[in-house]
Design an enzyme around this catalytic site. Structure first.
Site, mmCIF file in Angstrom:
data_model
loop_
_atom_site.group_PDB
_atom_site.id
_atom_site.type_symbol
_atom_site.label_atom_id
_atom_site.label_comp_id
_atom_site.label_asym_id
_atom_site.label_seq_id
_atom_site.Cartn_x
_atom_site.Cartn_y
_atom_site.Cartn_z
ATOM 1 N N LYS A 57 -7.268 6.540 10.342
ATOM 2 C CA LYS A 57 -8.701 6.363 10.639
ATOM 3 C C LYS A 57 -8.821 6.066 12.128
ATOM 4 O O LYS A 57 -9.000 4.910 12.525
ATOM 5 C CB LYS A 57 -9.240 5.145 9.856
ATOM 6 C CG LYS A 57 -9.706 5.439 8.456
ATOM 7 C CD LYS A 57 -10.612 4.327 7.937
ATOM 8 C CE LYS A 57 -9.885 3.386 7.034
ATOM 9 N NZ LYS A 57 -10.733 2.370 6.384
ATOM 10 N N ASP A 70 0.820 3.637 4.536
ATOM 11 C CA ASP A 70 -0.275 4.272 3.789
ATOM 12 C C ASP A 70 -1.424 4.681 4.704
ATOM 13 O O ASP A 70 -1.942 5.780 4.611
ATOM 14 C CB ASP A 70 -0.788 3.336 2.671
ATOM 15 C CG ASP A 70 -1.140 1.933 3.154
ATOM 16 O OD1 ASP A 70 -0.892 1.613 4.339
ATOM 17 O OD2 ASP A 70 -1.659 1.138 2.358
ATOM 18 N N PHE A 104 -14.010 2.976 3.663
ATOM 19 C CA PHE A 104 -12.962 2.200 3.007
ATOM 20 C C PHE A 104 -12.494 3.026 1.812
ATOM 21 O O PHE A 104 -13.290 3.460 0.988
ATOM 22 C CB PHE A 104 -13.464 0.832 2.559
ATOM 23 C CG PHE A 104 -12.326 -0.081 2.206
ATOM 24 C CD1 PHE A 104 -11.628 -0.758 3.202
ATOM 25 C CD2 PHE A 104 -11.913 -0.223 0.892
ATOM 26 C CE1 PHE A 104 -10.547 -1.562 2.884
ATOM 27 C CE2 PHE A 104 -10.834 -1.036 0.568
ATOM 28 C CZ PHE A 104 -10.154 -1.701 1.571
ATOM 29 N N VAL A 105 -11.185 3.283 1.755
ATOM 30 C CA VAL A 105 -10.663 4.163 0.714
ATOM 31 C C VAL A 105 -9.718 3.426 -0.234
ATOM 32 O O VAL A 105 -9.101 2.418 0.137
ATOM 33 C CB VAL A 105 -9.953 5.408 1.322
ATOM 34 C CG1 VAL A 105 -10.952 6.324 1.993
ATOM 35 C CG2 VAL A 105 -8.842 5.000 2.298
ATOM 36 N N GLY A 118 0.770 -1.244 0.000
ATOM 37 C CA GLY A 118 0.000 0.000 0.000
ATOM 38 C C GLY A 118 0.797 1.289 0.000
ATOM 39 O O GLY A 118 0.367 2.283 -0.567
ATOM 40 N N ASP A 161 -5.451 1.800 10.416
ATOM 41 C CA ASP A 161 -6.874 1.475 10.563
ATOM 42 C C ASP A 161 -7.077 0.910 11.971
ATOM 43 O O ASP A 161 -7.207 1.666 12.923
ATOM 44 C CB ASP A 161 -7.220 0.476 9.445
ATOM 45 C CG ASP A 161 -8.689 0.143 9.363
ATOM 46 O OD1 ASP A 161 -9.519 1.004 9.685
ATOM 47 O OD2 ASP A 161 -9.017 -0.986 8.955
#
Ligand code: IMP
Ligand code: MG
Length: 187
Positions: free
Chosen positions: A139, A108, A160-161, A52, A111
Site C-alpha cells: 500500500k 503479508d 484496510f484488507v 499475517g 503499509d
C-alpha cells in the site's frame, strides 16, 4: 473487551473481494520462479513475519525449487483494530544465526513501512550473506518511512484488507482471498 461476531455480522464485514484465490495462486507461482532465478540454486532461508504472513509463506515456499529453510519471527504493530500503533514489537525472534544465509523476508503487507524497516535493520546487523524482501501486498500511498520491497506481488489502494493471513482483531485470517474490510456493521 474483544467483540464476538455473530455469523451474520462476521459476513457483513467482508465488503468485497479485491484479489481472488486464483489470482493469488498465479502471482505466487510467478514469484517462486523469480526467486529461483535470483538465487540460481543457492540455498536460501525464507523468514516469515508472523502472524499475517503464515498463509503466504506456506504457499510461496512450495512455489520455490531452490533448497530452502524456513524461519519465523513474530512482529506486532496493530492492536485489535485498523489503526497502526506506530510501535513495532518483536515478540518472537529467529531461532538461528543468519550469518551464513541468503535471507528472504516473506511479508503479508507493507503499509506505513515501519515494521519492515525495523526488521531489515535488525537482520542486516546480523550479517546475512544477502537480504531481500518479498511482500504479497503493498500500500505505497500509506508509507511513513521510505521502504521498498525487492518483490511485491500486488499493489493495492488505501483500504484496510483482510483474508489470506491478514486479520482484523484476529479474525478473517482464514479467508482464502483478499477482501476489503467493512468498517461498519451491515452494508
Ligand atoms: P507497517 O509497519 O505499517 O508497514 O504495517 C505492517 C503490518 O501491519 C503488516 O505486517 C500487517 O500485519 C499490518 N497491516 C497493515 N495494513 C493492514 C491491512 O490492511 N490489513 C491487515 N493488516 C494490516
Ligand atoms: Mg504482518
Amino acid at each position: 473487551m474483544k467483540p464476538i461476531y455473530s455469523q451474520e455480522e462476521y459476513n457483513s464485514r467482508i465488503k468485497r473481494i479485491l484479489i481472488t484465490k486464483e489470482e493469488i495462486a498465479a502471482a505466487i507461482d510467478k514469484a517462486g520462479k523469480e526467486i529461483d532465478k535470483i538465487y540460481d540454486g543457492r540455498p536460501i532461508l525464507l523468514v516469515s513475519i508472523l502472524k499475517g504472513a503464515f498463509v503466504f509463506m506456506a504457499d510461496l515456499c512450495r512455489a520455490v525449487s531452490a533448497p530452502c529453510e524456513i524461519g519465523f519471527m513474530c512482529a506486532k504493530s496493530y492492536y485489535e483494530g485498523t489503526v497502526s500503533s506506530g510501535v513495532v514489537q518483536i515478540t518472537m525472534d529467529l531461532d538461528r544465526d543468519i550469518s551464513g544465509y541468503h535471507v528472504v523476508i516473506v511479508e503479508d503487507i507493507i503499509d506505513t513501512g515501519r515494521t519492515l524497516n525495523d526488521i531489515v535493520k535488525l537482520l542486516k546487523g546480523r550479517n546475512p550473506l544477502s537480504l531481500r524482501v518479498v511482500t504479497l501486498l503493498d500500500k505505497p500511498s500509506r508509507r511513513l518511512v521510505d521502504f521498498k520491497a525487492d518483490l511485491s506481488l500486488f499493489t493495492i489502494p488505501d483500504h484496510f484488507v483482510i483474508g489470506y493471513g491478514l486479520d482484523c482483531g484476529e479474525y478473517f485470517r482464514n479467508l482464502p482471498y483478499i477482501a476489503e474490510y467493512n468498517e461498519k456493521e451491515g452494508n
